[in-house]
Scaffold this motif. Structure first.
Motif, PDB file in Angstrom:
ATOM      1  N   ARG A  54       0.854  -1.192   0.000  1.00 13.24           N
ATOM      2  CA  ARG A  54       0.000   0.000   0.000  1.00 13.24           C
ATOM      3  C   ARG A  54       0.891   1.244   0.000  1.00 13.24           C
ATOM      4  O   ARG A  54       1.702   1.426   0.911  1.00 13.24           O
ATOM      5  N   VAL A  55       0.746   2.072  -1.008  1.00 13.29           N
ATOM      6  CA  VAL A  55       1.561   3.280  -1.151  1.00 13.29           C
ATOM      7  C   VAL A  55       0.658   4.496  -1.034  1.00 13.29           C
ATOM      8  O   VAL A  55      -0.284   4.656  -1.821  1.00 13.29           O
ATOM      9  N   ARG A  56       0.950   5.362  -0.055  1.00 13.94           N
ATOM     10  CA  ARG A  56       0.094   6.525   0.201  1.00 13.94           C
ATOM     11  C   ARG A  56       0.913   7.805   0.091  1.00 13.94           C
ATOM     12  O   ARG A  56       1.852   8.020   0.867  1.00 13.94           O
ATOM     13  N   PRO A  57       0.624   8.667  -0.897  1.00 15.99           N
ATOM     14  CA  PRO A  57       1.357   9.943  -1.033  1.00 15.99           C
ATOM     15  C   PRO A  57       1.192  10.802   0.216  1.00 15.99           C
ATOM     16  O   PRO A  57       0.090  10.899   0.765  1.00 15.99           O
ATOM     17  N   ILE A  58       2.311  11.430   0.635  1.00 17.38           N
ATOM     18  CA  ILE A  58       2.219  12.299   1.818  1.00 17.38           C
ATOM     19  C   ILE A  58       2.875  13.660   1.585  1.00 17.38           C
ATOM     20  O   ILE A  58       2.841  14.510   2.474  1.00 17.38           O
ATOM     21  N   GLY A  59       3.494  13.892   0.429  1.00 18.88           N
ATOM     22  CA  GLY A  59       4.098  15.202   0.226  1.00 18.88           C
ATOM     23  C   GLY A  59       5.247  15.188  -0.754  1.00 18.88           C
ATOM     24  O   GLY A  59       5.277  14.386  -1.685  1.00 18.88           O
TER      25      GLY A  59
ATOM     26  N   GLU B 289      -0.154  18.112  -1.237  1.00 21.46           N
ATOM     27  CA  GLU B 289       0.552  18.826  -2.297  1.00 21.46           C
ATOM     28  C   GLU B 289       1.618  19.783  -1.770  1.00 21.46           C
ATOM     29  O   GLU B 289       2.579  20.092  -2.473  1.00 21.46           O
ATOM     30  N   THR B 290       1.454  20.256  -0.558  1.00 25.05           N
ATOM     31  CA  THR B 290       2.389  21.260  -0.030  1.00 25.05           C
ATOM     32  C   THR B 290       3.215  20.755   1.149  1.00 25.05           C
ATOM     33  O   THR B 290       4.147  21.422   1.574  1.00 25.05           O
ATOM     34  N   PHE B 291       2.879  19.588   1.664  1.00 26.57           N
ATOM     35  CA  PHE B 291       3.574  19.093   2.851  1.00 26.57           C
ATOM     36  C   PHE B 291       4.991  18.648   2.505  1.00 26.57           C
ATOM     37  O   PHE B 291       5.220  17.947   1.524  1.00 26.57           O
ATOM     38  N   GLU B 292       5.948  19.059   3.317  1.00 26.22           N
ATOM     39  CA  GLU B 292       7.342  18.644   3.146  1.00 26.22           C
ATOM     40  C   GLU B 292       7.954  18.437   4.532  1.00 26.22           C
ATOM     41  O   GLU B 292       8.248  19.400   5.242  1.00 26.22           O
ATOM     42  N   PRO B 293       8.115  17.177   4.941  1.00 26.86           N
ATOM     43  CA  PRO B 293       8.634  16.915   6.285  1.00 26.86           C
ATOM     44  C   PRO B 293      10.108  17.302   6.409  1.00 26.86           C
ATOM     45  O   PRO B 293      10.850  17.318   5.423  1.00 26.86           O
ATOM     46  N   GLU B 294      10.507  17.610   7.609  1.00 26.04           N
ATOM     47  CA  GLU B 294      11.913  17.907   7.867  1.00 26.04           C
ATOM     48  C   GLU B 294      12.730  16.617   7.796  1.00 26.04           C
ATOM     49  O   GLU B 294      12.289  15.571   8.250  1.00 26.04           O
ATOM     50  N   CYS B 295      13.926  16.732   7.224  1.00 29.29           N
ATOM     51  CA  CYS B 295      14.820  15.585   7.116  1.00 29.29           C
ATOM     52  C   CYS B 295      15.828  15.608   8.261  1.00 29.29           C
ATOM     53  O   CYS B 295      16.211  16.676   8.748  1.00 29.29           O
ATOM     54  N   LEU B 296      16.278  14.442   8.664  1.00 28.13           N
ATOM     55  CA  LEU B 296      17.361  14.375   9.625  1.00 28.13           C
ATOM     56  C   LEU B 296      18.635  14.925   8.993  1.00 28.13           C
ATOM     57  O   LEU B 296      18.786  14.922   7.763  1.00 28.13           O
ATOM     58  N   ALA B 297      19.549  15.370   9.831  1.00 23.85           N
ATOM     59  CA  ALA B 297      20.793  15.956   9.325  1.00 23.85           C
ATOM     60  C   ALA B 297      21.580  14.969   8.466  1.00 23.85           C
ATOM     61  O   ALA B 297      22.257  15.359   7.515  1.00 23.85           O
ATOM     62  N   ILE B 298      21.446  13.690   8.757  1.00 25.61           N
ATOM     63  CA  ILE B 298      22.186  12.679   8.004  1.00 25.61           C
ATOM     64  C   ILE B 298      21.773  12.665   6.539  1.00 25.61           C
ATOM     65  O   ILE B 298      22.579  12.336   5.650  1.00 25.61           O
TER      66      ILE B 298
ATOM     67  N   GLU C 285      14.260   8.571   8.327  1.00 31.55           N
ATOM     68  CA  GLU C 285      15.005   9.732   7.834  1.00 31.55           C
ATOM     69  C   GLU C 285      14.146  10.990   7.767  1.00 31.55           C
ATOM     70  O   GLU C 285      14.658  12.101   7.845  1.00 31.55           O
ATOM     71  N   ARG C 286      12.839  10.791   7.607  1.00 32.84           N
ATOM     72  CA  ARG C 286      11.906  11.927   7.495  1.00 32.84           C
ATOM     73  C   ARG C 286      10.718  11.649   8.414  1.00 32.84           C
ATOM     74  O   ARG C 286       9.663  11.200   7.963  1.00 32.84           O
ATOM     75  N   PRO C 287      10.866  11.882   9.701  1.00 37.36           N
ATOM     76  CA  PRO C 287       9.800  11.553  10.656  1.00 37.36           C
ATOM     77  C   PRO C 287       8.504  12.304  10.342  1.00 37.36           C
ATOM     78  O   PRO C 287       8.507  13.515  10.140  1.00 37.36           O
ATOM     79  N   VAL C 288       7.416  11.556  10.270  1.00 35.36           N
ATOM     80  CA  VAL C 288       6.099  12.150  10.016  1.00 35.36           C
ATOM     81  C   VAL C 288       5.156  11.626  11.096  1.00 35.36           C
ATOM     82  O   VAL C 288       4.757  10.460  11.072  1.00 35.36           O
ATOM     83  N   ALA C 289       4.810  12.483  12.050  1.00 34.71           N
ATOM     84  CA  ALA C 289       3.940  12.066  13.156  1.00 34.71           C
ATOM     85  C   ALA C 289       2.520  11.791  12.668  1.00 34.71           C
ATOM     86  O   ALA C 289       1.930  10.755  12.970  1.00 34.71           O
ATOM     87  N   THR C 290       1.976  12.731  11.888  1.00 31.75           N
ATOM     88  CA  THR C 290       0.613  12.586  11.357  1.00 31.75           C
ATOM     89  C   THR C 290       0.629  12.853   9.859  1.00 31.75           C
ATOM     90  O   THR C 290       0.763  14.004   9.432  1.00 31.75           O
ATOM     91  N   PRO C 291       0.520  11.825   9.038  1.00 34.09           N
ATOM     92  CA  PRO C 291       0.530  12.021   7.584  1.00 34.09           C
ATOM     93  C   PRO C 291      -0.604  12.934   7.132  1.00 34.09           C
ATOM     94  O   PRO C 291      -1.725  12.802   7.614  1.00 34.09           O
TER      95      PRO C 291
END
Length: 256
Positions: free
Chosen positions: A10-15, A84-93, A71-77
């Motif tokens: 199951r693939v769900r777009p999130i941003g 269309e506009t959501f962009e999660p913060e990435c870890l420094a790594i 690598e890209r924590p998303v608490a609530t998708p």
């Protein structure tokens, strides 16, 4: 694909997000999605299998690759238009990896790439597409689609038998048979056009073509996947990948 028991991806777009594309060989924009395998029994969802991961699709070349969800924590998708506009913060790594890949690509283009850097780029390309290699082509066929295909096949089959034996209407019976063939042919076309498993060898070859690895170097990267028990370590065919690389290099599709 089985109606009794199956594993469905199951693939769900999130941003959207940024990463280094091994095919475009530069940092770029990607569509971001959460992908998880789920067990389906009798068309009913019985829950997840393993841990979800992120699927990234390059907005430029459309190649798909996987990255750990951590690598890209998303608490609530997000849902709906927010995707269309959501962009999660990435870890420094993640940013360090992107910068490292960009520097190695610059070194490659200038002819200053070290043997260790080249080996790392080969390994990185293989690992990017490893989870795609692990897919079965039918994993993206949803339970709803499977159910509808089953019902349509049974209905058309019963209609064809009834028309043949009860109505003596041979043309109608033949039409039902052709309809069944068309339905399953359409499913196969959908799988070929939507399943990244059918395209992953080309993506891998395009990512490796500028590095021009030998068959043995590809085999070594494959052995590393085998060591960590990834199915791609047994599914990647170095000889076929190498043949695809040679074809791509001759065609001039990539900058070498």
């Amino acid at each position: 694909m089985s109606l009794l028991s199956a594993t469905v991806l199951r693939v769900r777009p999130i941003g959207r997000t940024r990463d280094f594309c091994p095919v475009c060989r530069q940092e770029g924009r990607f569509w971001l999605a959460i992908a998880e395998r789920r067990r389906v029994v009798l068309l009913m969802d019985r829950g997840p299998i393993g841990h979800p991961h992120h699927e990234l699709t390059c907005m430029s070349c459309r190649c798909k690759m996987e990255r750990p969800a951590e690598e890209r924590p998303v608490a609530t998708p997000p849902v709906g238009a927010a995707v269309e506009t959501f962009e999660p913060e990435c870890l420094a790594i993640v940013q360090r990896r992107i910068e490292g890949c960009v520097k190695m690509e610059e070194a490659r283009r200038s002819g200053k790439l070290s043997a260790q850097g080249r080996e790392e780029m080969i390994r990185g390309a293989v690992h990017c597409f490893a989870r795609i290699y692990d897919e079965e082509p039918t994993e993206r066929v949803t339970p709803m689609m499977s159910g509808l295909l089953f019902v349509a096949t049974i209905a058309l089959g019963a209609g064809g038998v009834y028309a043949w034996y009860r109505m003596n209407h041979n043309p109608l019976a033949i039409a039902c048979v052709f309809a069944i063939v068309a339905i399953w042919g359409g499913l196969w076309y959908w799988i070929v056009s939507h399943s990244p498993r059918k395209k992953v060898r080309t993506w891998l070859a395009m990512a490796l073509a500028p590095l021009d690895p030998s068959e043995e170097e590809i085999r070594q990267a494959r052995r590393e996947l085998q060591a960590i028990r990834m199915g791609a370590g047994f599914k990647i065919r170095p000889k076929k990948v190498r043949s695809k690389i040679e074809k791509i290099r001759r065609s001039g599709l990539v900058v070498v």
